[in-house]
Write a protein that holds these residues in place. Sequence first.
Motif, PDB file in Angstrom:
ATOM      1  N   CYS A  59       0.835  -1.202   0.000  1.00 11.86           N
ATOM      2  CA  CYS A  59       0.000   0.000   0.000  1.00 11.86           C
ATOM      3  C   CYS A  59       0.870   1.253   0.000  1.00 11.86           C
ATOM      4  CB  CYS A  59      -0.921  -0.030   1.220  1.00 11.86           C
ATOM      5  SG  CYS A  59      -1.985   1.407   1.405  1.00 11.86           S
ATOM      6  N   CYS A  60       1.909   1.259   0.827  1.00 15.94           N
ATOM      7  CA  CYS A  60       2.801   2.422   0.929  1.00 15.94           C
ATOM      8  C   CYS A  60       3.548   2.674  -0.380  1.00 15.94           C
ATOM      9  CB  CYS A  60       3.799   2.217   2.065  1.00 15.94           C
ATOM     10  SG  CYS A  60       3.071   2.259   3.721  1.00 15.94           S
ATOM     11  N   LYS A  61       3.963   1.594  -1.041  1.00 11.99           N
ATOM     12  CA  LYS A  61       4.752   1.729  -2.267  1.00 11.99           C
ATOM     13  C   LYS A  61       3.945   2.315  -3.422  1.00 11.99           C
ATOM     14  CE  LYS A  61       8.049  -2.019  -1.338  1.00 11.99           C
ATOM     15  NZ  LYS A  61       8.524  -3.361  -1.764  1.00 11.99           N
ATOM     16  N   LYS A  62       2.639   2.152  -3.377  1.00 13.87           N
ATOM     17  CA  LYS A  62       1.794   2.583  -4.494  1.00 13.87           C
ATOM     18  C   LYS A  62       1.378   4.051  -4.400  1.00 13.87           C
ATOM     19  CE  LYS A  62      -0.171  -2.054  -5.079  1.00 13.87           C
ATOM     20  NZ  LYS A  62      -1.400  -2.883  -4.932  1.00 13.87           N
ATOM     21  N   THR A 120      -1.246  16.121   2.701  1.00 12.08           N
ATOM     22  CA  THR A 120      -1.937  15.441   3.797  1.00 12.08           C
ATOM     23  C   THR A 120      -1.798  13.933   3.613  1.00 12.08           C
ATOM     24  OG1 THR A 120      -4.088  15.239   2.684  1.00 12.08           O
ATOM     25  CG2 THR A 120      -3.608  17.335   3.795  1.00 12.08           C
ATOM     26  N   GLU A 121      -2.280  13.197   4.607  1.00 10.58           N
ATOM     27  CA  GLU A 121      -2.183  11.736   4.558  1.00 10.58           C
ATOM     28  C   GLU A 121      -3.533  11.101   4.225  1.00 10.58           C
ATOM     29  OE1 GLU A 121       0.876  11.796   4.752  1.00 10.58           O
ATOM     30  OE2 GLU A 121       1.115  13.531   6.046  1.00 10.58           O
ATOM     31  N   ASP A 122      -4.436  11.878   3.608  1.00  5.52           N
ATOM     32  CA  ASP A 122      -5.795  11.390   3.358  1.00  5.52           C
ATOM     33  C   ASP A 122      -5.819  10.160   2.451  1.00  5.52           C
ATOM     34  OD1 ASP A 122      -6.619  13.458   4.919  1.00  5.52           O
ATOM     35  OD2 ASP A 122      -7.364  14.719   3.285  1.00  5.52           O
ATOM     36  N   ILE A 123      -4.993  10.164   1.403  1.00 12.82           N
ATOM     37  CA  ILE A 123      -4.993   9.029   0.469  1.00 12.82           C
ATOM     38  C   ILE A 123      -4.508   7.768   1.175  1.00 12.82           C
ATOM     39  CG2 ILE A 123      -3.994   8.107  -1.651  1.00 12.82           C
ATOM     40  CD1 ILE A 123      -3.841  10.939  -2.731  1.00 12.82           C
ATOM     41  N   LEU A 124      -3.437   7.896   1.938  1.00 20.35           N
ATOM     42  CA  LEU A 124      -2.918   6.747   2.676  1.00 20.35           C
ATOM     43  C   LEU A 124      -3.957   6.238   3.667  1.00 20.35           C
ATOM     44  CD1 LEU A 124      -0.656   4.801   3.460  1.00 20.35           C
ATOM     45  CD2 LEU A 124       0.259   6.577   4.970  1.00 20.35           C
ATOM     46  N   LEU A 125      -4.617   7.149   4.348  1.00 22.80           N
ATOM     47  CA  LEU A 125      -5.640   6.751   5.315  1.00 22.80           C
ATOM     48  C   LEU A 125      -6.761   5.973   4.629  1.00 22.80           C
ATOM     49  CD1 LEU A 125      -6.823   6.831   8.162  1.00 22.80           C
ATOM     50  CD2 LEU A 125      -7.801   9.074   7.621  1.00 22.80           C
ATOM     51  N   ARG A 126      -7.189   6.445   3.458  1.00 22.88           N
ATOM     52  CA  ARG A 126      -8.253   5.738   2.729  1.00 22.88           C
ATOM     53  C   ARG A 126      -7.805   4.339   2.316  1.00 22.88           C
ATOM     54  NH1 ARG A 126      -9.266  10.818   0.240  1.00 22.88           N
ATOM     55  NH2 ARG A 126      -8.128  10.181  -1.634  1.00 22.88           N
ATOM     56  N   GLN A 127      -6.559   4.225   1.868  1.00 19.17           N
ATOM     57  CA  GLN A 127      -6.066   2.918   1.439  1.00 19.17           C
ATOM     58  C   GLN A 127      -5.945   1.951   2.617  1.00 19.17           C
ATOM     59  OE1 GLN A 127      -5.678   1.922  -1.744  1.00 19.17           O
ATOM     60  NE2 GLN A 127      -6.555   3.922  -2.227  1.00 19.17           N
ATOM     61  N   LEU A 128      -5.508   2.454   3.759  1.00 18.32           N
ATOM     62  CA  LEU A 128      -5.442   1.603   4.946  1.00 18.32           C
ATOM     63  C   LEU A 128      -6.841   1.170   5.372  1.00 18.32           C
ATOM     64  CD1 LEU A 128      -2.745   3.467   7.092  1.00 18.32           C
ATOM     65  CD2 LEU A 128      -2.456   1.319   5.844  1.00 18.32           C
ATOM     66  N   PRO A 141     -11.873  -2.904   6.058  1.00 20.30           N
ATOM     67  CA  PRO A 141     -13.131  -2.152   5.971  1.00 20.30           C
ATOM     68  C   PRO A 141     -14.044  -2.311   7.180  1.00 20.30           C
ATOM     69  CG  PRO A 141     -13.154  -4.048   4.489  1.00 20.30           C
ATOM     70  CD  PRO A 141     -11.761  -3.923   4.995  1.00 20.30           C
ATOM     71  N   ASP A 142     -13.848  -3.356   7.978  1.00 18.59           N
ATOM     72  CA  ASP A 142     -14.734  -3.601   9.120  1.00 18.59           C
ATOM     73  C   ASP A 142     -14.289  -2.899  10.396  1.00 18.59           C
ATOM     74  OD1 ASP A 142     -16.313  -5.237   7.527  1.00 18.59           O
ATOM     75  OD2 ASP A 142     -15.166  -7.041   8.037  1.00 18.59           O
ATOM     76  N   TYR A 143     -13.157  -2.197  10.332  1.00 17.43           N
ATOM     77  CA  TYR A 143     -12.624  -1.543  11.526  1.00 17.43           C
ATOM     78  C   TYR A 143     -12.312  -0.076  11.220  1.00 17.43           C
ATOM     79  CZ  TYR A 143     -11.731  -6.435  12.730  1.00 17.43           C
ATOM     80  OH  TYR A 143     -11.855  -7.774  12.968  1.00 17.43           O
ATOM     81  N   PRO A 144     -12.676   0.833  12.115  1.00 11.05           N
ATOM     82  CA  PRO A 144     -12.332   2.242  11.889  1.00 11.05           C
ATOM     83  C   PRO A 144     -10.834   2.482  12.018  1.00 11.05           C
ATOM     84  CG  PRO A 144     -13.381   1.961  14.035  1.00 11.05           C
ATOM     85  CD  PRO A 144     -13.483   0.646  13.339  1.00 11.05           C
ATOM     86  N   VAL A 145     -10.287   3.255  11.083  1.00  7.43           N
ATOM     87  CA  VAL A 145      -8.866   3.606  11.085  1.00  7.43           C
ATOM     88  C   VAL A 145      -8.751   5.124  11.173  1.00  7.43           C
ATOM     89  CG1 VAL A 145      -6.664   3.434   9.856  1.00  7.43           C
ATOM     90  CG2 VAL A 145      -8.371   1.614   9.612  1.00  7.43           C
ATOM     91  N   GLN A 146      -7.824   5.600  11.978  1.00  8.67           N
ATOM     92  CA  GLN A 146      -7.601   7.037  12.073  1.00  8.67           C
ATOM     93  C   GLN A 146      -6.113   7.326  12.221  1.00  8.67           C
ATOM     94  OE1 GLN A 146      -8.802   9.035  15.689  1.00  8.67           O
ATOM     95  NE2 GLN A 146      -8.687   7.170  16.902  1.00  8.67           N
ATOM     96  N   LEU A 147      -5.722   8.501  11.736  1.00  7.80           N
ATOM     97  CA  LEU A 147      -4.363   8.985  11.972  1.00  7.80           C
ATOM     98  C   LEU A 147      -4.356   9.625  13.352  1.00  7.80           C
ATOM     99  CD1 LEU A 147      -1.462   9.672  11.154  1.00  7.80           C
ATOM    100  CD2 LEU A 147      -2.345  11.703   9.983  1.00  7.80           C
ATOM    101  N   ALA A 148      -3.706   8.962  14.296  1.00  6.44           N
ATOM    102  CA  ALA A 148      -3.752   9.412  15.684  1.00  6.44           C
ATOM    103  C   ALA A 148      -2.704  10.471  15.989  1.00  6.44           C
ATOM    104  CB  ALA A 148      -3.567   8.219  16.627  1.00  6.44           C
ATOM    105  N   LEU A 149      -1.535  10.368  15.335  1.00  3.77           N
ATOM    106  CA  LEU A 149      -0.435  11.255  15.702  1.00  3.77           C
ATOM    107  C   LEU A 149       0.583  11.326  14.579  1.00  3.77           C
ATOM    108  CD1 LEU A 149       1.035  12.871  18.036  1.00  3.77           C
ATOM    109  CD2 LEU A 149       2.158  10.704  18.610  1.00  3.77           C
ATOM    110  N   THR A 150       1.108  12.518  14.353  1.00  4.03           N
ATOM    111  CA  THR A 150       2.262  12.709  13.475  1.00  4.03           C
ATOM    112  C   THR A 150       3.443  13.091  14.352  1.00  4.03           C
ATOM    113  OG1 THR A 150       0.881  13.438  11.622  1.00  4.03           O
ATOM    114  CG2 THR A 150       3.220  14.012  11.546  1.00  4.03           C
ATOM    115  N   GLY A 151       4.477  12.271  14.343  1.00  3.29           N
ATOM    116  CA  GLY A 151       5.620  12.506  15.214  1.00  3.29           C
ATOM    117  C   GLY A 151       6.460  13.692  14.774  1.00  3.29           C
ATOM    118  N   GLU A 152       7.410  14.046  15.613  1.00  2.47           N
ATOM    119  CA  GLU A 152       8.308  15.154  15.302  1.00  2.47           C
ATOM    120  C   GLU A 152       9.289  14.752  14.199  1.00  2.47           C
ATOM    121  OE1 GLU A 152      10.226  16.383  18.865  1.00  2.47           O
ATOM    122  OE2 GLU A 152       8.391  17.156  19.792  1.00  2.47           O
TER     123      GLU A 152
END
Length: 320
Positions: free
Chosen positions: A16-19, A25-33, A38-49
């Motif tokens: 997924c990352c390679k494609k 933003t990370e919206d596309i990556l979030l959608r792909q994850l 599909p049966d579990y909610p996924v969210q970007l919780a934190l962006t590190g330093e």
Amino acid sequence: MTESRLVLAGQDITDCCKKIIPGQTEDILLRQLQNLVPDYPVQLALTGEEWYRLGGVVDMDGRRIANDLIEWAERTYLECGQNLQTLIDYTVEQKLIATKQTGKTLYFVVQTGDRAEDFTLIEIDKTHEVSDRMLVNEQQPPEDLEEFIDPLQPFCIESFGFGHSRYTYRRKTDVKLFMEVINERHRGEHPVQRFMDDWNRSSAGQKKRLSDEWIIRPYQHTGRFGERIVNAEIVNTQYYILPHLEDFSGKKGSALSNLLNRFDRQAGYPFAWFFYMIKGKHVSTHCAEAVYRDIAGDFAYLGQRDEAVLRDWIASPYNV
């Protein structure tokens, strides 16, 4: 949501990352994850330093010489007959440039249930390669190969980028299973486990999922004999502007209750002051002591759940 078994292969995340070419933003990556589970909610919780690590080698025209500076330096050093001066002369003559990888780690949460420990943490690095320095500082040449690779006084140049950013999958952690392993190796109750248990039985756990506010992630440190030790840490994922609760002299009853309620409202969930006291510097432990004096007397502004948690902390304090 009741807890269920998550099946997610690391190779699927890698593919997924390679494609994906990262954007602002990370919206596309979030959608792909999310499409992977599909049966579990996924969210970007934190962006590190932001961090950086050594990159590769290019010439003055930006042509790629090597992807890995360390491997190139060690191999070329051998090709130069292990003569450092020959390596330096060659590098200066070719006007070679060292690059660095700058990046941030993205922490995604896959929620698998309602309890504090019911989530999987996915860590993905977002990196970009940029020029860093001339490979050799002619005014202060390196004295050994280690300094050649990572000099103390580099000859830095104006930074320019190479290609586009990229995503690289690091690891995923089933927090519940991970904590089971940590608990087996820890003498007594692990503070992170107790934090989660207190969350589950408090009013905070009735209103919020832990992973909406905090994440648990693995980290490594070196033991007293040089061994690598894996442990767990709690990280706050929010950037609320919260007051510091430190001076409780003269505070009791409704005045203290109002102070705590105001803190909780700003944090976004009940009993937040307690967890910010356990982790962080916003709330002094004097707060718990002041509240305990109140509930041991004539005041009863804590619910039964939170009062039980507080009484246990008074009997056996801990922090993380």
